[in-house]
Scaffold this motif. Structure first.
Motif, PDB file in Angstrom:
ATOM      1  N   UNK A   1      -1.246 -14.911  17.526  1.00 37.95           N
ATOM      2  CA  UNK A   1      -1.956 -15.169  16.271  1.00 37.95           C
ATOM      3  C   UNK A   1      -1.368 -14.292  15.156  1.00 37.95           C
ATOM      4  N   UNK A   2      -1.469 -14.792  13.944  1.00 33.70           N
ATOM      5  CA  UNK A   2      -1.010 -14.069  12.764  1.00 33.70           C
ATOM      6  C   UNK A   2      -2.088 -14.105  11.686  1.00 33.70           C
ATOM      7  N   UNK A   3      -2.009 -13.121  10.811  1.00 34.90           N
ATOM      8  CA  UNK A   3      -2.759 -13.138   9.562  1.00 34.90           C
ATOM      9  C   UNK A   3      -1.704 -13.226   8.475  1.00 34.90           C
ATOM     10  N   UNK A   4      -1.913 -14.154   7.554  1.00 39.59           N
ATOM     11  CA  UNK A   4      -0.946 -14.353   6.478  1.00 39.59           C
ATOM     12  C   UNK A   4      -1.663 -14.242   5.142  1.00 39.59           C
ATOM     13  N   UNK A   5      -1.076 -13.491   4.219  1.00 42.94           N
ATOM     14  CA  UNK A   5      -1.643 -13.378   2.877  1.00 42.94           C
ATOM     15  C   UNK A   5      -1.437 -14.684   2.129  1.00 42.94           C
ATOM     16  N   UNK A   6      -2.442 -15.081   1.361  1.00 37.78           N
ATOM     17  CA  UNK A   6      -2.321 -16.256   0.502  1.00 37.78           C
ATOM     18  C   UNK A   6      -1.646 -15.846  -0.805  1.00 37.78           C
ATOM     19  N   UNK A   7      -1.277 -16.817  -1.608  1.00 38.56           N
ATOM     20  CA  UNK A   7      -0.710 -16.519  -2.926  1.00 38.56           C
ATOM     21  C   UNK A   7      -1.699 -15.694  -3.752  1.00 38.56           C
ATOM     22  N   UNK A   8      -2.989 -16.034  -3.652  1.00 37.02           N
ATOM     23  CA  UNK A   8      -4.017 -15.281  -4.376  1.00 37.02           C
ATOM     24  C   UNK A   8      -4.059 -13.833  -3.898  1.00 37.02           C
ATOM     25  N   UNK A   9      -4.032 -13.612  -2.593  1.00 34.03           N
ATOM     26  CA  UNK A   9      -4.047 -12.261  -2.042  1.00 34.03           C
ATOM     27  C   UNK A   9      -2.842 -11.450  -2.487  1.00 34.03           C
ATOM     28  N   UNK A  10      -1.675 -12.064  -2.466  1.00 34.82           N
ATOM     29  CA  UNK A  10      -0.450 -11.377  -2.897  1.00 34.82           C
ATOM     30  C   UNK A  10      -0.535 -11.040  -4.380  1.00 34.82           C
ATOM     31  N   UNK A  11      -0.963 -11.994  -5.197  1.00 35.83           N
ATOM     32  CA  UNK A  11      -1.050 -11.755  -6.643  1.00 35.83           C
ATOM     33  C   UNK A  11      -2.019 -10.610  -6.952  1.00 35.83           C
ATOM     34  N   UNK A  12      -3.187 -10.623  -6.298  1.00 41.71           N
ATOM     35  CA  UNK A  12      -4.166  -9.560  -6.546  1.00 41.71           C
ATOM     36  C   UNK A  12      -3.642  -8.203  -6.079  1.00 41.71           C
ATOM     37  N   UNK A  13      -3.027  -8.170  -4.907  1.00 42.18           N
ATOM     38  CA  UNK A  13      -2.533  -6.879  -4.403  1.00 42.18           C
ATOM     39  C   UNK A  13      -1.366  -6.367  -5.244  1.00 42.18           C
ATOM     40  N   UNK A  14      -0.517  -7.265  -5.737  1.00 49.70           N
ATOM     41  CA  UNK A  14       0.586  -6.835  -6.605  1.00 49.70           C
ATOM     42  C   UNK A  14       0.059  -6.218  -7.897  1.00 49.70           C
ATOM     43  N   UNK A  15      -0.909  -6.872  -8.518  1.00 56.58           N
ATOM     44  CA  UNK A  15      -1.473  -6.338  -9.767  1.00 56.58           C
ATOM     45  C   UNK A  15      -2.213  -5.022  -9.513  1.00 56.58           C
ATOM     46  N   UNK A  16      -2.936  -4.937  -8.410  1.00 60.51           N
ATOM     47  CA  UNK A  16      -3.639  -3.699  -8.072  1.00 60.51           C
ATOM     48  C   UNK A  16      -2.637  -2.569  -7.830  1.00 60.51           C
ATOM     49  N   UNK A  17      -1.536  -2.880  -7.162  1.00 63.00           N
ATOM     50  CA  UNK A  17      -0.510  -1.863  -6.900  1.00 63.00           C
ATOM     51  C   UNK A  17       0.107  -1.371  -8.203  1.00 63.00           C
ATOM     52  N   UNK A  18       0.366  -2.284  -9.134  1.00 61.26           N
ATOM     53  CA  UNK A  18       0.912  -1.891 -10.435  1.00 61.26           C
ATOM     54  C   UNK A  18      -0.029  -0.929 -11.144  1.00 61.26           C
ATOM     55  N   UNK A  19      -1.321  -1.233 -11.157  1.00 63.88           N
ATOM     56  CA  UNK A  19      -2.312  -0.362 -11.792  1.00 63.88           C
ATOM     57  C   UNK A  19      -2.403   0.985 -11.083  1.00 63.88           C
ATOM     58  N   UNK A  20      -2.400   0.952  -9.762  1.00 66.63           N
ATOM     59  CA  UNK A  20      -2.489   2.185  -8.986  1.00 66.63           C
ATOM     60  C   UNK A  20      -1.301   3.096  -9.280  1.00 66.63           C
ATOM     61  N   UNK A  21      -0.098   2.544  -9.241  1.00 70.99           N
ATOM     62  CA  UNK A  21       1.093   3.358  -9.483  1.00 70.99           C
ATOM     63  C   UNK A  21       1.108   3.919 -10.900  1.00 70.99           C
ATOM     64  N   UNK A  22       0.624   3.143 -11.850  1.00 66.66           N
ATOM     65  CA  UNK A  22       0.539   3.626 -13.234  1.00 66.66           C
ATOM     66  C   UNK A  22      -0.428   4.817 -13.311  1.00 66.66           C
TER      67      UNK A  22
END
Length: 171
Positions: free
Chosen positions: A117-138
């Motif tokens: 079995x696998x867990x796969x991120x959706x496009x929505x999950x990737x988009x949200x995590x990318x934006x959150x990571x950008x804010x966190x790093x800033x």
């Protein structure tokens, strides 16, 4: 700045009080660990706020981040979450269910071996995590702005040395 200005903090007061009250004890570890604990509280707050602004819990960001770091197709087996994030299986099942319900991930089965079995991120999950990571790093970069690059490298090296005894340890 060539000379460093020494500024006292609450940990200095705590250490001074212990030295006054129990001078027979070496309270010097408090100078490091009490500051690390206080810093961790601030970091937790910044992370919760950065992730909440994107509709993510801290644990959900950590799971999406693990999937994101896998690269395309942004998937992992549940055992990877358990080993890398130190999440027990019961908690992991609940978290995966929540991520699926929120549309941040989906469950998949291996096409060749249906037991895998696998867990796969959706496009929505990737988009949200990318934006959150950008804010966190800033935010985190801003917290370090007043520290020289040389000192940042020294702190990183020292923290790595402190963490090495725990690397790969089963908790």
């Amino acid at each position: 700045m060539t000379t460093r200005e020494y500024r006292s903090d609450e940990v200095d007061d705590i250490v001074a009080a212990w030295r006054r009250e129990r001078g027979d004890l070496d309270s010097s570890p408090l100078e490091i660990f009490s500051r690390l604990l206080r810093l961790n509280r601030h970091l937790d707050k910044f992370r919760r706020e950065a992730f909440a602004a994107h509709g993510l819990d801290v644990w959900e960001f950590e799971m999406l981040s693990l999937l994101r770091r896998q690269g395309e197709p942004f998937q992992a087996q549940p055992s990877q979450f358990m080993s890398q994030l130190l999440v027990p299986s019961g908690t992991l099942t609940h978290r995966i269910n929540t991520m699926v319900e929120r549309g941040h991930a989906r469950r998949l089965q291996d096409k060749r071996d249906r037991r895998i079995k696998y867990v796969q991120a959706t496009d929505l999950g990737i988009a949200k995590s990318d934006r959150a990571m950008e804010d966190l790093l800033r935010s985190e970069a801003a917290m370090l702005d007043h520290i020289s690059d040389e000192d940042k490298m020294s702190v990183s090296r020292i923290l790595r040395e402190m963490l090495l005894p725990f690397s790969g340890a089963d908790d």
